[in-house]
Motif scaffolding. Sequence first.
Motif, PDB file in Angstrom:
ATOM      1  N   PHE A 160       0.824  -1.213   0.000  1.00 17.82           N
ATOM      2  CA  PHE A 160       0.000   0.000   0.000  1.00 17.82           C
ATOM      3  C   PHE A 160       0.854   1.257   0.000  1.00 17.82           C
ATOM      4  CE2 PHE A 160      -4.187  -1.866   0.561  1.00 17.82           C
ATOM      5  CZ  PHE A 160      -4.952  -0.905  -0.083  1.00 17.82           C
ATOM      6  N   ALA A 161       1.995   1.208   0.680  1.00 18.04           N
ATOM      7  CA  ALA A 161       2.902   2.360   0.668  1.00 18.04           C
ATOM      8  C   ALA A 161       3.388   2.616  -0.755  1.00 18.04           C
ATOM      9  CB  ALA A 161       4.081   2.113   1.604  1.00 18.04           C
ATOM     10  N   LEU A 162       3.657   1.536  -1.493  1.00 15.80           N
ATOM     11  CA  LEU A 162       4.087   1.663  -2.887  1.00 15.80           C
ATOM     12  C   LEU A 162       2.958   2.234  -3.759  1.00 15.80           C
ATOM     13  CD1 LEU A 162       5.995  -1.735  -3.380  1.00 15.80           C
ATOM     14  CD2 LEU A 162       7.016   0.552  -3.369  1.00 15.80           C
ATOM     15  N   VAL A 163       1.751   1.696  -3.570  1.00 16.61           N
ATOM     16  CA  VAL A 163       0.606   2.134  -4.374  1.00 16.61           C
ATOM     17  C   VAL A 163       0.277   3.604  -4.110  1.00 16.61           C
ATOM     18  CG1 VAL A 163      -1.879   1.855  -4.753  1.00 16.61           C
ATOM     19  CG2 VAL A 163      -0.426  -0.164  -4.552  1.00 16.61           C
ATOM     20  N   GLU A 164       0.131   3.958  -2.832  1.00 15.18           N
ATOM     21  CA  GLU A 164      -0.269   5.319  -2.481  1.00 15.18           C
ATOM     22  C   GLU A 164       0.819   6.334  -2.810  1.00 15.18           C
ATOM     23  OE1 GLU A 164      -1.326   4.745   1.587  1.00 15.18           O
ATOM     24  OE2 GLU A 164      -3.286   3.902   1.092  1.00 15.18           O
ATOM     25  N   GLY A 165       2.065   5.948  -2.563  1.00 13.22           N
ATOM     26  CA  GLY A 165       3.169   6.835  -2.911  1.00 13.22           C
ATOM     27  C   GLY A 165       3.257   7.045  -4.409  1.00 13.22           C
ATOM     28  N   ALA A 166       3.002   5.974  -5.151  1.00 13.61           N
ATOM     29  CA  ALA A 166       3.048   6.054  -6.608  1.00 13.61           C
ATOM     30  C   ALA A 166       2.025   7.050  -7.138  1.00 13.61           C
ATOM     31  CB  ALA A 166       2.800   4.677  -7.219  1.00 13.61           C
ATOM     32  N   TYR A 167       0.785   6.939  -6.697  1.00 13.57           N
ATOM     33  CA  TYR A 167      -0.247   7.799  -7.252  1.00 13.57           C
ATOM     34  C   TYR A 167      -0.163   9.235  -6.760  1.00 13.57           C
ATOM     35  CZ  TYR A 167      -2.110   3.734  -9.504  1.00 13.57           C
ATOM     36  OH  TYR A 167      -2.239   2.635 -10.306  1.00 13.57           O
ATOM     37  N   TYR A 168       0.374   9.418  -5.557  1.00 18.96           N
ATOM     38  CA  TYR A 168       0.577  10.791  -5.072  1.00 18.96           C
ATOM     39  C   TYR A 168       1.593  11.491  -5.968  1.00 18.96           C
ATOM     40  CZ  TYR A 168       2.138  14.657  -2.169  1.00 18.96           C
ATOM     41  OH  TYR A 168       2.476  15.903  -1.716  1.00 18.96           O
ATOM     42  N   TYR A 169       2.703  10.810  -6.238  1.00 15.98           N
ATOM     43  CA  TYR A 169       3.758  11.404  -7.050  1.00 15.98           C
ATOM     44  C   TYR A 169       3.391  11.427  -8.541  1.00 15.98           C
ATOM     45  CZ  TYR A 169       8.116  11.850  -9.643  1.00 15.98           C
ATOM     46  OH  TYR A 169       9.071  12.243 -10.537  1.00 15.98           O
ATOM     47  N   LEU A 170       2.874  10.318  -9.046  1.00 10.80           N
ATOM     48  CA  LEU A 170       2.601  10.213 -10.475  1.00 10.80           C
ATOM     49  C   LEU A 170       1.471  11.134 -10.935  1.00 10.80           C
ATOM     50  CD1 LEU A 170       3.060   6.369 -11.025  1.00 10.80           C
ATOM     51  CD2 LEU A 170       4.601   8.221 -11.681  1.00 10.80           C
TER      52      LEU A 170
END
Length: 202
Positions: A160-170
């Motif tokens: 989830f850290a990967l998913v949420e971090g990804a969409y925040y940045y992307l």
Amino acid sequence: MGRTSLKQTRQKEIVQAFYEVSKKIGLENASLAKVADHMDINPSLVVHYFKTRDALFSGLISFILEKYNDIYQANGATYSTPKELRALIENLFSRKWNKLFDDSVFYSCYAMTYRDKKIRKAFKALHDSLRALLVDALRKAKQNQIVDISNEKVTAEVIFALVEGAYYYLGMVDSKEEYNTKLKLLKTQALSMLKIERNGQG
């Protein structure tokens, strides 16, 4: 029975309208009156089903959760094959997941958690529910011996850290090529954590 069904239908319609209004003018500016205007109904009807804006906001949180539930329940997955679990991860790291719900409304909800304890509590409950769904999927996959992980809760947190971090940045990346490259990198990391490959393609 019929009355309950009608009530639920009306509430869903109002929540959907609240979402659409929030998407158009911003969550902070959306009000019961503006929702009623959007639906072309009397404001008293909105108040009848949602006494306060907080109650309507809680309905919006449930609406978000319902949307995300579809990712986990797709095709009645039982996570008995590597293919099913891989499909879940593919969905989490895909435009399908990202487009389930408007980013501007989602992050407006998030911003409000810093100003309102009730909203923070509701938003945390949403995230906890999403994590619980992933933990359950990983637990089933582990029981079916298609993943090699020691702790499904810890693994779910990192994914989830990967998913949420990804969409925040992307969300700030305009280049489609850069977007896809970075997303693929993070998805590969999530898949490698699960060690699905050593169990075959399913």
